[in-house]
Design a protein around this motif. Structure first.
Motif, PDB file in Angstrom:
ATOM      1  N   GLU A  91       6.885  44.712 -32.460  1.00  0.00           N
ATOM      2  CA  GLU A  91       8.190  44.382 -33.030  1.00  0.00           C
ATOM      3  C   GLU A  91       8.639  42.992 -32.584  1.00  0.00           C
ATOM      4  OE1 GLU A  91       9.823  46.065 -35.259  1.00  0.00           O
ATOM      5  OE2 GLU A  91       8.510  47.809 -35.272  1.00  0.00           O
ATOM      6  N   ARG A 117       7.636  52.672 -40.586  1.00  0.00           N
ATOM      7  CA  ARG A 117       7.327  52.854 -39.174  1.00  0.00           C
ATOM      8  C   ARG A 117       6.811  54.264 -38.914  1.00  0.00           C
ATOM      9  NH1 ARG A 117       7.042  48.298 -39.707  1.00  0.00           N
ATOM     10  NH2 ARG A 117       8.151  46.605 -38.605  1.00  0.00           N
ATOM     11  N   THR A 123      12.016  49.938 -41.262  1.00  0.00           N
ATOM     12  CA  THR A 123      12.640  49.024 -40.323  1.00  0.00           C
ATOM     13  C   THR A 123      13.750  48.238 -41.018  1.00  0.00           C
ATOM     14  OG1 THR A 123      12.161  47.377 -38.601  1.00  0.00           O
ATOM     15  CG2 THR A 123      11.151  47.035 -40.758  1.00  0.00           C
TER      16      THR A 123
END
Length: 278
Positions: A91, A117, A123
């Motif tokens: 990330e 995800r 996300t």
């Protein structure tokens, strides 16, 4: 123009030709080399195939080592290679940028990065845009195919067009060169996205879904196989094993041992003398 730049430009041009780019997806060196030997000039990787072959789950950022190793090997093939990097394996935009630069330096022409995800959520668009921007900053010529899982993670209820369009447009503004919407089969939505986005649209081919020709008519510029070839290979291997045991074998057109060995030897140093073929 350098050879490396030419690789990037040739891959980009395939998304803007007279017909869509058909991108078969491989899971190891042999499958990719076989596709190249059959005449495919561009080959992608499938994260599910790479993960499953390594005995690991897909989409959980645990196959970075396998993905990079495969990418380095495939870059020796006389083909344009696009690598599925799941969600970027991090990330942290800085770490994703480092990965992109490494792949570009290795000779990869493009990457596929997704916003789905492991926990089944999407996300935040801003966070995904930061990853895309980081990739383009580190490897400006790398073709970034931004995948949005608005359909795959919709729970069976198709999302409003605006939901997918907003994410796709944001990813293009962030630097994405293409947009990938797996699970989408609605012709109205495909046409709207293909005509409304300032980037080529990529659709996943699914058995029983829209044909390659129909997707081309709808304005799609790239058609991928995803994990289809890997799943078919596993299925056919199991069925063949069953058929052998039950004396029900009917084979034709299989590559020989020597032909299969040549898939590796054509792009690697000659191996040492091996033992008996198996």
């Amino acid at each position: 123009m350098t050879a490396m730049t030419d690789r990037f430009e040739r891959f980009r041009a395939l998304h803007h030709g007279d017909r869509p780019l058909f991108l078969p997806n491989a899971w190891d060196h042999a499958s990719a080399a076989a596709l190249v030997a059959r005449g495919f000039t561009a080959v992608g990787t499938t994260s599910l195939g790479v993960a499953a072959a390594a005995g690991k789950p897909d989409g959980e950022a645990v196959t970075l080592e396998e993905t990079v190793r495969l990418a380095r090997g495939l870059s020796r093939l006389p083909a344009l290679i696009s690598v599925d990097i799941e969600g970027g394996f991090s990330e942290d935009p800085g770490r994703v940028a480092e990965l992109a630069a490494e792949l570009a330096e290795a000779g990869v022409a493009g990457v596929n990065i997704e916003d789905g995800r492991a926990d089944g959520t999407l996300t935040a668009p801003g966070r995904q845009c930061a990853l895309i921007t980081a990739i383009k900053g580190a490897a400006p010529r790398l073709f970034v195919n931004a995948r949005t899982d608005t359909y795959w993670l919709s729970g069976g209820e198709p999302p409003p067009l605006r939901v997918t369009m907003d994410r796709a447009e944001a990813y293009v503004r962030a630097g994405a060169d293409g947009v990938f919407v797996p699970g989408l089969d609605d012709e109205r939505v495909i046409t709207a996205l293909a005509g409304g986005l300032e980037a080529p649209l990529n659709i996943l081919f699914t058995p029983g879904g829209r044909s390659f020709r129909r997707l081309a008519d709808l304005g799609v510029r790239r058609v991928s196989c995803g994990s289809l070839l890997f799943r078919a290979a596993v299925h056919n291997a199991v069925e063949l094993a069953w058929a052998v045991e039950h004396d029900d074998v009917a084979l034709a057109g299989l590559p020989s041992y020597a032909e299969t060995q040549a898939l590796a030897s054509a792009f690697h140093p000659a191996p040492l003398a091996s033992g008996r073929p198996s």
